[in-house]
Write a protein that holds these residues in place. Structure first.
Motif, PDB file in Angstrom:
ATOM      1  N   ARG A 279       0.826  -1.210   0.000  1.00  0.00           N
ATOM      2  CA  ARG A 279       0.000   0.000   0.000  1.00  0.00           C
ATOM      3  C   ARG A 279       0.862   1.263   0.000  1.00  0.00           C
ATOM      4  NH1 ARG A 279      -3.123  -3.055   3.712  1.00  0.00           N
ATOM      5  NH2 ARG A 279      -2.119  -1.972   5.466  1.00  0.00           N
ATOM      6  N   ILE A 280       1.980   1.221   0.727  1.00  0.00           N
ATOM      7  CA  ILE A 280       2.843   2.401   0.801  1.00  0.00           C
ATOM      8  C   ILE A 280       3.529   2.666  -0.529  1.00  0.00           C
ATOM      9  CG2 ILE A 280       4.931   3.334   1.897  1.00  0.00           C
ATOM     10  CD1 ILE A 280       4.119   1.853   4.435  1.00  0.00           C
ATOM     11  N   THR A 281       3.931   1.596  -1.231  1.00  0.00           N
ATOM     12  CA  THR A 281       4.714   1.770  -2.465  1.00  0.00           C
ATOM     13  C   THR A 281       3.879   1.608  -3.726  1.00  0.00           C
ATOM     14  OG1 THR A 281       5.289  -0.591  -2.444  1.00  0.00           O
ATOM     15  CG2 THR A 281       6.784   0.936  -1.303  1.00  0.00           C
ATOM     16  N   GLN A 282       2.559   1.613  -3.614  1.00  0.00           N
ATOM     17  CA  GLN A 282       1.741   1.385  -4.815  1.00  0.00           C
ATOM     18  C   GLN A 282       1.857   2.521  -5.822  1.00  0.00           C
ATOM     19  OE1 GLN A 282      -2.324   1.013  -3.622  1.00  0.00           O
ATOM     20  NE2 GLN A 282      -2.378   2.987  -2.512  1.00  0.00           N
ATOM     21  N   ASP A 283       2.198   3.756  -5.344  1.00  0.00           N
ATOM     22  CA  ASP A 283       2.326   4.889  -6.266  1.00  0.00           C
ATOM     23  C   ASP A 283       3.697   4.933  -6.932  1.00  0.00           C
ATOM     24  OD1 ASP A 283      -0.217   5.654  -5.565  1.00  0.00           O
ATOM     25  OD2 ASP A 283       0.462   6.964  -3.924  1.00  0.00           O
ATOM     26  N   MET A 284       4.645   4.160  -6.445  1.00  0.00           N
ATOM     27  CA  MET A 284       5.994   4.197  -7.005  1.00  0.00           C
ATOM     28  C   MET A 284       6.067   3.441  -8.324  1.00  0.00           C
ATOM     29  SD  MET A 284       8.209   3.576  -3.520  1.00  0.00           S
ATOM     30  CE  MET A 284       9.753   3.671  -4.432  1.00  0.00           C
ATOM     31  N   ASP A 285       5.152   2.504  -8.563  1.00  0.00           N
ATOM     32  CA  ASP A 285       5.101   1.745  -9.812  1.00  0.00           C
ATOM     33  C   ASP A 285       6.478   1.171 -10.175  1.00  0.00           C
ATOM     34  OD1 ASP A 285       3.933   0.543 -11.954  1.00  0.00           O
ATOM     35  OD2 ASP A 285       4.082   2.302 -13.270  1.00  0.00           O
ATOM     36  N   ASN A 290       7.537  -4.631  -6.732  1.00  0.00           N
ATOM     37  CA  ASN A 290       6.306  -5.441  -6.725  1.00  0.00           C
ATOM     38  C   ASN A 290       6.610  -6.941  -6.772  1.00  0.00           C
ATOM     39  OD1 ASN A 290       4.659  -3.169  -6.647  1.00  0.00           O
ATOM     40  ND2 ASN A 290       4.591  -2.994  -8.895  1.00  0.00           N
ATOM     41  N   LEU A 291       7.642  -7.304  -7.547  1.00  0.00           N
ATOM     42  CA  LEU A 291       8.037  -8.716  -7.632  1.00  0.00           C
ATOM     43  C   LEU A 291       8.535  -9.214  -6.274  1.00  0.00           C
ATOM     44  CD1 LEU A 291       8.593 -11.275  -9.287  1.00  0.00           C
ATOM     45  CD2 LEU A 291      10.841 -10.320  -9.858  1.00  0.00           C
ATOM     46  N   ILE A 292       9.277  -8.378  -5.561  1.00  0.00           N
ATOM     47  CA  ILE A 292       9.788  -8.758  -4.242  1.00  0.00           C
ATOM     48  C   ILE A 292       8.638  -8.981  -3.271  1.00  0.00           C
ATOM     49  CG2 ILE A 292      11.106  -7.953  -2.247  1.00  0.00           C
ATOM     50  CD1 ILE A 292      12.974  -6.520  -4.197  1.00  0.00           C
ATOM     51  N   PHE A 293       7.670  -8.048  -3.254  1.00  0.00           N
ATOM     52  CA  PHE A 293       6.532  -8.192  -2.355  1.00  0.00           C
ATOM     53  C   PHE A 293       5.683  -9.422  -2.710  1.00  0.00           C
ATOM     54  CE2 PHE A 293       6.877  -3.455  -1.422  1.00  0.00           C
ATOM     55  CZ  PHE A 293       7.319  -3.660  -0.123  1.00  0.00           C
ATOM     56  N   ASP A 294       5.472  -9.644  -4.006  1.00  0.00           N
ATOM     57  CA  ASP A 294       4.663 -10.805  -4.426  1.00  0.00           C
ATOM     58  C   ASP A 294       5.355 -12.117  -4.060  1.00  0.00           C
ATOM     59  OD1 ASP A 294       2.758  -9.128  -5.453  1.00  0.00           O
ATOM     60  OD2 ASP A 294       3.526  -9.215  -7.522  1.00  0.00           O
ATOM     61  N   THR A 295       6.692 -12.162  -4.195  1.00  0.00           N
ATOM     62  CA  THR A 295       7.429 -13.375  -3.842  1.00  0.00           C
ATOM     63  C   THR A 295       7.327 -13.650  -2.350  1.00  0.00           C
ATOM     64  OG1 THR A 295       8.974 -12.996  -5.665  1.00  0.00           O
ATOM     65  CG2 THR A 295       9.672 -14.520  -3.923  1.00  0.00           C
ATOM     66  N   ILE A 296       7.503 -12.593  -1.544  1.00  0.00           N
ATOM     67  CA  ILE A 296       7.402 -12.768  -0.089  1.00  0.00           C
ATOM     68  C   ILE A 296       6.001 -13.231   0.296  1.00  0.00           C
ATOM     69  CG2 ILE A 296       7.502 -11.593   2.141  1.00  0.00           C
ATOM     70  CD1 ILE A 296       9.640  -9.752   0.964  1.00  0.00           C
ATOM     71  N   ALA A 297       4.972 -12.638  -0.329  1.00  0.00           N
ATOM     72  CA  ALA A 297       3.591 -13.020  -0.010  1.00  0.00           C
ATOM     73  C   ALA A 297       3.307 -14.460  -0.426  1.00  0.00           C
ATOM     74  CB  ALA A 297       2.622 -12.060  -0.705  1.00  0.00           C
TER      75      ALA A 297
END
Length: 462
Positions: A279-285, A290-297
């Motif tokens: 949510r915090i980095t959604q504007d950074m595009d 995003n790949l790092i967050f998706d992998t962790i999730a």
């Protein structure tokens, strides 16, 4: 000096020469007396000569008769398996040699028999001391040999040699007799009389949240061999569930609960922080972020599912039994796996925990599909009115035509954390057994006669 060479004569030569000499002497005596005596006196002389010849023959052959009689008695003792007799040493050849050979053979057989007897005593001692049940019977099912555990299991410690196996099995619980009459080796569980203190089913340990196992799991195997021109069958029963194994399983369950608790305490904050970071980095595009967050999730979700699978085995809840419509229940199973319903559905309703039993059958169907069997060869059969220990119940069978299980795998199939699959957890079949026994039921696994595996579940009616 010329050495004197001894040339022993054979008995046959001695007898022939003795007969010739005696005949010549008798004839000579008769001829000499012919000129000096009358006719009647000649007859008496001839009679006397014959008597002398007969006496001489008896005297000459006395050792022969004694030796032959001794040899006859010795051979009769051999025939009666008595090797304690020995012959006196003969005075003449070849009886002297024969008596020595006979005594040597008797001594060797006596020592060999003593050695075999000692080995039989040792083997019998080992078999009698073995915790495994051993039963030997012929094609007519007449029991030929049974060790001490077999006598206690089948006949309360009394001798059962000479009895018919079918008569003995008539007094045993049905689940045990059915497992023994199977033609292939397998596993089965049953509740022994020693542990069967009540009809309330497995009790629950409030401290450990665990079932106190009152069930015994056995491995049955049998072999057929030829002995003395007759076919014999050797039946072996090995108890797989010892008290030490049950304590070990409880310890593992406790360890799993502790580890699961600690991992959940760590995974939950990680998942929360990943969602917050998204949510915090959604504007950074930023695609890499995003790949790092998706992998962790994704890995956190996989770890949570992994923990849930083990926790389910460690914290199996008591079954919530209820009436079940068979058509609806089978329809739910067909949504997940293909199988052939090879029997008609019972008219009466089932009575079990739908969620738990669905998990059991789905796990067994999954194993059947992974066994190498054709999907259309996987069969499910349901038979109602099956009595075990005077209790009516329903029998559910799942069988395939896959590779089956080897003897080593079959012995460990119900042990937790044992798996032959590369990514397997080793909790599928142990969890099935836990659920079935929590329903006061039985589970058995057998290789089929030609190919494949057969798993039978028995659940009591309400």
């Amino acid at each position: 000096m010329i050495a004197r060479v001894s040339m022993p004569w054979s008995i046959r030569t001695k007898l022939v020469l003795s007969s010739v000499c005696i005949s010549v002497l008798s004839l000579a005596a008769a001829l000499l007396l012919q000129e000096y005596v009358e006719q009647s006196a000649l007859l008496w002389s001839f009679t006397l000569s014959v008597f002398i010849a007969l006496t001489a023959s008896v005297y000459v052959t006395r050792h022969l008769s004694q030796s032959l009689k001794a040899l006859e008695v010795g051979l009769l003792n051999f025939k009666d398996n008595d090797f304690s007799v020995s012959l006196p040493e003969g005075k003449e050849e070849p009886f002297k040699t024969l008596s020595n050979l006979f005594n040597h053979a008797s001594n060797s057989l006596r020592q060999e028999r003593q050695y075999i007897y000692q080995r039989e005593l040792l083997l019998d001692k080992v078999i009698q001391s073995s915790p495994n049940v051993m039963l030997l019977f012929d094609d007519k099912q007449n029991i030929i040999y049974a060790n001490d555990p077999a006598r206690h299991l089948f006949y309360q410690g009394r001798p059962i040699v000479g009895l018919n196996l079918s008569l003995v099995l008539n007094t045993m619980p049905k689940v045990l007799s059915d497992a023994i009459t199977e033609l292939q080796e397998g596993l089965f569980s049953w509740q022994s009389d020693e542990n069967d203190e009540s009809d309330e089913g497995p009790s629950r340990d409030e401290d450990q949240g665990d079932y106190l196992e009152k069930w015994e799991t056995w491995h049955v195997s049998r072999g057929r061999f030829l002995l003395n021109g007759q076919h014999h069958h050797l039946l072996l029963l090995k108890q797989m569930t010892r008290e030490l194994d049950r304590q070990e399983v409880r310890v593992w369950k406790k360890v799993i609960r502790i580890i699961s608790h600690e991992l959940n305490n760590s995974v939950a904050p990680i998942v929360s922080m990943v969602n917050s970071g998204k949510r915090i980095t959604q504007d950074m595009d930023n695609p890499l972020l995003n790949l790092i967050f998706d992998t962790i999730a994704d890995r956190s979700q996989h770890l949570s599912q992994f923990i849930a699978d083990y926790s389910q085995f460690a914290k199996l809840s008591l079954p919530r039994k209820q009436p079940v419509d068979w058509e609806y229940f089978i329809a739910q199973l067909t949504q997940s796996y293909v199988f052939e319903l090879a029997s008609s559905l019972p008219d009466t309703r089932g009575f079990f925990d739908v969620v738990q039993m669905e998990q059991v059958l789905l796990n067994l169907l999954k194993n059947a599909h992974e066994s190498g069997s054709r999907a259309e060869a996987i069969e499910l059969l349901i038979k109602d009115g099956v009595f075990i220990d005077a209790k009516a119940g329903v029998e559910i069978t799942i069988q395939d035509q896959g590779d089956g299980m080897s003897s080593d795998v079959l012995k460990q199939a119900l042990l937790p954390f044992y798996s032959t699959k590369q990514s397997g957890t080793g909790l599928g079949l142990p969890l099935c057994r836990e659920i079935i026994e929590a329903h006061n039921g039985f589970l058995s696994i057998h290789n089929r006669l030609n190919a494949g595996l057969r798993v039978k579940l028995w659940l009591p009616n309400q």
